[in-house]
Motif scaffolding. Sequence first.
Motif, PDB file in Angstrom:
ATOM      1  N   CYS A  84       0.853  -0.952  -0.086  1.00 28.64           N
ATOM      2  CA  CYS A  84       0.046   0.034  -0.042  1.00 28.64           C
ATOM      3  C   CYS A  84       0.770   1.256  -0.051  1.00 28.64           C
ATOM      4  CB  CYS A  84      -0.919   0.103   1.223  1.00 28.64           C
ATOM      5  SG  CYS A  84       0.039  -0.028   2.663  1.00 28.64           S
ATOM      6  N   TYR A 124       2.306  -0.720   5.138  1.00 29.51           N
ATOM      7  CA  TYR A 124       2.035  -1.345   6.279  1.00 29.51           C
ATOM      8  C   TYR A 124       0.885  -2.319   6.270  1.00 29.51           C
ATOM      9  CZ  TYR A 124       6.117   1.001   8.319  1.00 29.51           C
ATOM     10  OH  TYR A 124       7.229   1.392   8.460  1.00 29.51           O
ATOM     11  N   PHE A 125       0.214  -2.159   5.166  1.00 25.07           N
ATOM     12  CA  PHE A 125      -1.114  -3.050   5.164  1.00 25.07           C
ATOM     13  C   PHE A 125      -0.713  -4.643   4.979  1.00 25.07           C
ATOM     14  CE2 PHE A 125      -4.264  -5.322   2.111  1.00 25.07           C
ATOM     15  CZ  PHE A 125      -5.343  -5.107   2.924  1.00 25.07           C
ATOM     16  N   PRO A 126      -1.333  -5.343   5.581  1.00 29.46           N
ATOM     17  CA  PRO A 126      -2.777  -5.315   6.363  1.00 29.46           C
ATOM     18  C   PRO A 126      -2.502  -5.104   7.889  1.00 29.46           C
ATOM     19  CG  PRO A 126      -2.148  -7.628   5.956  1.00 29.46           C
ATOM     20  CD  PRO A 126      -0.904  -6.691   5.377  1.00 29.46           C
ATOM     21  N   TYR A 184      -3.369  -3.117  10.802  1.00 27.89           N
ATOM     22  CA  TYR A 184      -4.072  -1.900  10.656  1.00 27.89           C
ATOM     23  C   TYR A 184      -3.673  -1.331  11.895  1.00 27.89           C
ATOM     24  CZ  TYR A 184      -7.093  -4.062   7.233  1.00 27.89           C
ATOM     25  OH  TYR A 184      -7.663  -4.464   6.185  1.00 27.89           O
ATOM     26  N   CYS A 217      -1.170   0.641   9.579  1.00 26.68           N
ATOM     27  CA  CYS A 217      -1.536   1.310   8.001  1.00 26.68           C
ATOM     28  C   CYS A 217      -2.795   2.319   8.376  1.00 26.68           C
ATOM     29  CB  CYS A 217      -1.805   0.100   7.322  1.00 26.68           C
ATOM     30  SG  CYS A 217      -2.368   0.438   5.661  1.00 26.68           S
ATOM     31  N   CYS A 239      -3.995   3.865   5.447  1.00 25.84           N
ATOM     32  CA  CYS A 239      -4.488   4.001   4.135  1.00 25.84           C
ATOM     33  C   CYS A 239      -5.904   3.438   4.042  1.00 25.84           C
ATOM     34  CB  CYS A 239      -3.746   3.120   2.969  1.00 25.84           C
ATOM     35  SG  CYS A 239      -1.981   3.760   3.051  1.00 25.84           S
ATOM     36  N   PRO A 286      -9.226   1.817   1.987  1.00 27.94           N
ATOM     37  CA  PRO A 286      -9.504   0.918   0.874  1.00 27.94           C
ATOM     38  C   PRO A 286      -9.080   1.315  -0.446  1.00 27.94           C
ATOM     39  CG  PRO A 286     -11.074   0.637   2.775  1.00 27.94           C
ATOM     40  CD  PRO A 286     -10.419   2.028   2.842  1.00 27.94           C
ATOM     41  N   ILE A 322      -5.652   1.687  -1.200  1.00 27.19           N
ATOM     42  CA  ILE A 322      -4.895   0.615  -1.442  1.00 27.19           C
ATOM     43  C   ILE A 322      -5.277  -0.126  -2.742  1.00 27.19           C
ATOM     44  CG2 ILE A 322      -4.681  -2.010  -0.583  1.00 27.19           C
ATOM     45  CD1 ILE A 322      -5.316  -0.521   2.348  1.00 27.19           C
TER      46      ILE A 322
END
Length: 506
Positions: A353, A357-359, A361, A364, A366, A368, A371
């Motif tokens: 992303c 750092y996705f997934p 949470y 991250c 960001c 959806p 991403i």
Amino acid sequence: MSFSRIMSAALQGMEVIPVQVEADVNNGLPVFHMVGYLSAEVREAGERVRTAIHNSGFLMPAKKIVINLSPGNVRKRGASYDLPVALSILTAMGELDGGRLRGVLAAGELGLDGSIRGIHGILPIADAAKKEGAACLIVPAANEAEARLVEGLPVLGAENLEMLCRKLREDGSIGSVQKWKREDAALQEGRQEDFADIKGQQAVKRAAEVAVAGHHNLLMVGPPGCGKSMIARRIPSILPSMTREESFQITKVYSVAGMLSQDHPLITRRPFREVHQTVTKTALLGGGLWPKPGEISLASGGVLFLDELAEFQRAVTEVLRQPLEERTVRITRNRGTYEYPADVMLVAAMNPCPCGYFPDYNRCRCTPFQIQQYQGKISQPFLGRMDICVEVSSVRYEDLSGSGREERSETIRKRIEQARERQIERYKGKNVLFNSELGGTQVEKYCELGRQEERMMRQAFERLNLTARTYHKVLKTARTIADLEGEEQIRMEHLQEALIYRNVKI
């Protein structure tokens, strides 16, 4: 003698086209005329050659001088024709013996003082000269070591026109044949980075081993600082050593690009080319007004590394699709088609992303949409060219602080070499070297599955929404895993590991 002829050569991509340089010196108005479908820099050779001949101690006659470079349907460019033009004029003037230059091929640029300067592309010219049965190759002294990489070809390196003419007037052979010695020609090799430097990441190192063993393309997806680039830069340390022929072919590409060392021209280490996100399509594939090899050709026989893949312009990554399939680059211009090798192992790395750092949470932030937009920069057809996709997780503290010894690149390379030997033996006479090169019918023959494996593959095809291309890539990857294990039959565990490499969600 008022007429003379000497051989030279034209480079069109990697192809060498023989060129006859003819000179006629006769009575008439004192003009210097050159014909033969010439570019501007070749037409300018007239003034360079006349001045160089004069400054080398020869008197240019006040006669009509006509130079023809044939064949007339091949565009001549560059300054490499200066030397053969000068030699043909001197022979037509009677300063040199035409018999001594029969079967001789010459290439080089002249300075106004008569010095002979180095040019690009001497190695493919020398290789073509040997195949054509040339009696000798005359080259600039700066290119002599490069030309001598072609075994059995007499080579004469010259620093200036005056000394060259003195040599051509002497009795005895013109050039000499020198036995090739690896220690004389090879680039000085320093210490390579080693896989033992990487703590943890066993799954990713295993994926890299499988990718190298079968010459598969590799994509690594993970957060910043997890070691994606470190692993990619150490992949050359587990690539099998090059054969003499492979070294020669790679060196020819660098010769055309003008990137060889004068003292140690032969490239003995597989190329690793890391490309920045700002690269253009021309720089990546090659091209320009007069096409030259791009990064994908300079990486041929080795690794092309695209870091931060999603940051590349989509149009740039899309142009790689055809070369990755065909292992060659074709550049079409009005003056002809230029071909360069593109037999690369593509290694790419990317964040999942924009923040990386996705997934996770907890880190991250960001949305959806962000991403999806970020991952959407890479098309599914391009991802379909990636044989192995692997998730790279953050390194644990225990791995960094532990005292356990990591496996060295030399140990991994031995397993890879054994797997590649099995492939070479299996595909002998089939115009295939690696599992990744198998065609559709060949996949059916060499990647045959048992009943249990066939049933699992059917389920995976439906659940993972595999395409025909990715289905074949899974089978070819499983074939490589079986080769690493020394198995001739693809078993369930081999297929399961290959399917894991297609299960990365991007």
